[in-house]
Design a protein around this motif. Structure first.
Motif, PDB file in Angstrom:
ATOM      1  N   ALA A 266       5.447  -0.524   0.691  1.00 61.11           N
ATOM      2  CA  ALA A 266       4.075  -0.442   0.193  1.00 61.11           C
ATOM      3  C   ALA A 266       3.542   0.985   0.269  1.00 61.11           C
ATOM      4  O   ALA A 266       4.055   1.830   0.997  1.00 61.11           O
ATOM      5  N   ARG A 267       2.468   1.217  -0.493  1.00 56.55           N
ATOM      6  CA  ARG A 267       1.813   2.517  -0.503  1.00 56.55           C
ATOM      7  C   ARG A 267       0.326   2.363  -0.165  1.00 56.55           C
ATOM      8  O   ARG A 267      -0.520   3.037  -0.750  1.00 56.55           O
ATOM      9  N   CYS A 268       0.022   1.446   0.724  1.00 56.58           N
ATOM     10  CA  CYS A 268      -1.371   1.127   1.040  1.00 56.58           C
ATOM     11  C   CYS A 268      -2.139   2.384   1.439  1.00 56.58           C
ATOM     12  O   CYS A 268      -1.679   3.155   2.289  1.00 56.58           O
ATOM     13  N   THR A 269      -3.302   2.558   0.854  1.00 60.98           N
ATOM     14  CA  THR A 269      -4.050   3.795   1.052  1.00 60.98           C
ATOM     15  C   THR A 269      -4.650   3.928   2.445  1.00 60.98           C
ATOM     16  O   THR A 269      -5.060   5.020   2.838  1.00 60.98           O
ATOM     17  N   PHE A 270      -4.727   2.823   3.205  1.00 63.80           N
ATOM     18  CA  PHE A 270      -5.343   2.861   4.527  1.00 63.80           C
ATOM     19  C   PHE A 270      -4.320   3.002   5.644  1.00 63.80           C
ATOM     20  O   PHE A 270      -4.682   3.049   6.819  1.00 63.80           O
ATOM     21  N   CYS A 271      -3.043   3.071   5.302  1.00 67.55           N
ATOM     22  CA  CYS A 271      -1.969   2.999   6.298  1.00 67.55           C
ATOM     23  C   CYS A 271      -1.239   4.330   6.414  1.00 67.55           C
ATOM     24  O   CYS A 271      -1.030   5.032   5.426  1.00 67.55           O
ATOM     25  N   LYS A 378      -3.856  -0.310  -3.245  1.00 73.87           N
ATOM     26  CA  LYS A 378      -2.424  -0.332  -3.570  1.00 73.87           C
ATOM     27  C   LYS A 378      -1.655  -1.329  -2.727  1.00 73.87           C
ATOM     28  O   LYS A 378      -0.557  -1.047  -2.236  1.00 73.87           O
ATOM     29  N   LYS A 379      -2.242  -2.503  -2.549  1.00 73.26           N
ATOM     30  CA  LYS A 379      -1.588  -3.560  -1.784  1.00 73.26           C
ATOM     31  C   LYS A 379      -0.622  -4.317  -2.700  1.00 73.26           C
ATOM     32  O   LYS A 379      -1.021  -4.821  -3.752  1.00 73.26           O
ATOM     33  N   PRO A 380       0.663  -4.429  -2.304  1.00 73.70           N
ATOM     34  CA  PRO A 380       1.661  -5.066  -3.175  1.00 73.70           C
ATOM     35  C   PRO A 380       1.622  -6.596  -3.105  1.00 73.70           C
ATOM     36  O   PRO A 380       2.560  -7.236  -2.607  1.00 73.70           O
ATOM     37  N   THR A 381       0.535  -7.173  -3.585  1.00 73.08           N
ATOM     38  CA  THR A 381       0.448  -8.634  -3.585  1.00 73.08           C
ATOM     39  C   THR A 381      -0.599  -9.057  -4.606  1.00 73.08           C
ATOM     40  O   THR A 381      -1.376  -8.227  -5.096  1.00 73.08           O
ATOM     41  N   THR A 382      -0.618 -10.328  -4.924  1.00 70.69           N
ATOM     42  CA  THR A 382      -1.640 -10.891  -5.797  1.00 70.69           C
ATOM     43  C   THR A 382      -2.117 -12.200  -5.193  1.00 70.69           C
ATOM     44  O   THR A 382      -1.392 -12.853  -4.427  1.00 70.69           O
TER      45      THR A 382
END
Length: 632
Positions: A266-271, A378-382
């Protein structure tokens, strides 16, 4: 002495060697006789509560990072002495004895350094919340052993290295993963002309000298097994936990943590994971991971492990091989994934393999129930995929599933927060953990918080935390109601905030409280017909150890044991609720906001301090309500 081959890069290695040689000469560095690796405390003295410690309510993670550094140091110099000091563990252990003195850690550090001829000390700095403890350790060493070189590394050290060096706290800092850097540091001091401590940084007068960029191919297979003896990993469970999961599995079960994979898809912006570990994933061999688990079980009596991975399920075939191998080679093992797994990676076959290998509980990082926000972060889920997985997880009622949500993203509206709350209710997991978003250095989101002038971007402190309850001072969240905030919504009023409003931090704390209380205590799906009340009771008992002054947990336990027909435990927790509310103005205020807590605790007659009327008839159809209480 091991000859170290540094992978080629566009960096001028000759310049790095020259810079490091100048640094070593100025500091009069020599090959160390010993390397002392220190894990600071997690809780500063002013926040440390002995009752919470004796209940096993504080984190007590084995210092896995130090084990890897110890293995790297031993690979670089087989003759070096290695000492590991886990201050956090030693404090929690001492708290179980009479005459506890928080300052005992100072003697541990003094004795270790004083016993060595030419030691170098490396102090871990992983999280901004531990800054006070980190600084205290450094200041002690600086004042009493000024000649001893001090190294640091870790997630927070990586993103704060300039401040650390400019303030003189450390001599040299390792940025990002540190094993290869430490190996080359030691090898260079031992005279290896080819060793390049690439990635480290030091202060030279008023400027910061960076020794190139950290290598992106840091190894992941290290021989850490000998160092489990050095920390007595088998005793960690006696004095704390791996969060609530370890207490849920059983506080009497010796535990350890294992890392199978570094990095995250993932590319989460908060991590910070991507920025710290780099892009892509690096995986240990399956058998190497299984052999570590077998060693822990066979030689240290470990019965339960928690995975440290940020993306445990990245490779489907490898995942199946790992869990099937564990089931075959380490039967009766129990495990959890408190760091969370990516839900979309789980299908029927993987879920079956996880359960067969000992899965007891795991967390799912949902983060937001708003489609636009999921894309922004940019969370890889739906949401459709999450709904599918929720139906899959429901087939395994013996497994505890917790979903994680974050509120307070930059410019997030209350309507977007309510989308998260509504999705939490819809997914109906065993627990829905809400957190307040924090600006973490090294994340894409940090600059967004800075542009908003958020005060949290300007300093690091213990009570800067994603969970307001984690900084608990006598279980009251370290929080005092702001009497001058006339427009601050509290209690049920939180749900009436205009959806277009962007709540500030103080309002976010109230939203956090109300979302958590209603979703997890007043409206937990396990309180409904067909729910698993015993599982929920076991979980709340586990988290109550960490928050012994929390009256809402006592109320929920009173109701859970009433449903289970356990009158002794029901009476105990009902009395505990009355005791806590009787002595706490904070909880008296919360009960006034949520009088349903009285019914949850089965208190039919309002206590003397309660100014309102006893809630004999609820106005909202909540999960815990007893028959006849909820209007048709």
């Amino acid at each position: 002495m091991t000859k170290l081959a540094t992978p080629p890069s566009p960096v001028d290695h000759a310049l790095i060697r020259a810079d490091f040689a100048r640094f070593a000469a100025a500091r009069s560095l020599q090959r160390p006789s010993d390397l002392i690796l220190i894990q600071p405390a997690l809780v500063p003295e002013k926040f440390f509560d002995v009752t919470t410690a004796r209940n096993g309510g504080y984190y007590n993670f084995p210092p896995a990072g130090l084990l890897y550094l110890a293995a790297a140091a031993r690979a670089a110099d087989p003759e070096i002495g290695i000492r590991l000091i886990d201050i956090n563990h030693q404090l929690l252990k001492a708290a179980h004895s009479d005459g506890f003195d928080y300052g005992l850690w100072r003697d541990l550090v003094r004795e270790a350094i004083g016993a060595c001829a030419h030691p170098h000390v490396a102090v871990s700095y992983m999280f901004g919340t531990t800054k006070p403890c980190f600084v205290e350790v450094i200041e002690l060493i600086r004042s009493e052993f000024p000649q001893v070189p001090i190294l640091s590394g870790g997630v927070q050290a990586t993103f704060d290295y300039q401040e650390i060096l400019q303030s003189g706290l450390c001599d040299i800092v390792s940025r990002h993963e540190g094993e290869r850097q430490l190996m080359n540091y030691l090898a260079a001091l031992a005279g290896d002309a080819d060793a390049v401590p690439e990635g480290m940084a030091f202060a030279d007068g008023g400027r910061i000298v960076e020794l190139g960029r950290p290598s992106g191919d840091n190894p992941v297979n290290w021989d850490i097994l000998p160092f489990y003896d050095a920390i007595n990993v088998e005793e960690y469970h006696r004095y704390g936990g791996l969060g609530a999961f370890s207490r849920y599995v059983g506080a009497d079960k010796p535990y350890a943590t294992v890392l199978a994979t570094r990095g995250c898809r993932a590319r989460c912006t908060f991590c910070t994971v991507r920025n710290f570990n780099g892009f892509g994933l690096r995986q240990r061999t399956v058998q190497d991971v299984i052999d570590e688990v077998k060693h822990l079980v066979t030689h240290h009596g470990i019965r339960y492990i928690d995975w440290l991975d940020d993306d445990l399920l990245w490779d489907r075939e490898r995942t199946l091989a790992l869990f099937k191998g564990l089931a075959e080679q380490v039967p009766r093992l129990e495990w959890t994934a408190s760091n969370g797994v990516i839900a979309v990676a789980i299908d029927d076959e993987i879920m079956q393999a996880m359960v067969a290998s000992g899965l007891r509980a795991f967390k799912i990082g949902v983060e937001s129930g708003n489609d636009a926000m999921l894309k922004t972060i940019k969370k890889p889920t739906t949401k459709p995929k999450l709904r599918e997985r929720a139906r899959l997880f429901a087939k395994y009622p013996e497994v505890f599933v917790s979903t994680n949500f974050i509120i307070g993203f930059p410019d997030e509206t209350f309507g977007q927060m309510m989308d998260s709350y509504d999705l939490a209710v819809e997914l109906a997991s065993d627990w829905a953990s809400f957190y307040i978003c924090q600006p973490l250095k090294g994340t894409e989101m940090f600059s967004a918080f800075q542009s908003l002038g958020d005060a949290r971007t300007k300093e690091e402190r213990y009570d800067k935390t994603i969970n307001p309850g984690r900084s608990a001072e006598r279980g009251e969240f370290g929080y005092r109601f702001a009497a001058d905030r006339e427009r601050l919504r509290t209690g049920w009023e939180v749900f009436d905030i205009p959806h277009q409003a962007v709540p500030d931090l103080e309002q976010q704390k109230e939203i956090w409280f109300s979302f958590n209380l209603v979703a997890n205590f007043l409206d937990n799906p396990n309180f409904r017909p067909g729910g698993n009340v015993a599982k929920l009771a076991r979980w709340i008992e586990a988290i109550h150890d960490g928050y012994p002054y929390d009256a809402s947990m006592a109320a929920a336990l009173a109701h859970a044991y009433w449903l289970l027909g356990d009158q002794v435990r029901h009476a105990h927790h009902r009395a505990d609720f009355l005791r806590l509310t009787e002595t706490s103005p904070y909880w008296q205020t919360r009960v006034a906001q949520f009088p349903e807590l009285l019914s949850l605790a089965h208190v039919d007659d309002a206590p003397a301090w309660f100014a309102g009327s006893p809630p004999l008839a609820l106005t909202r159809p909540l999960a815990f309500a007893r028959p006849g209480q909820v209007p048709a």
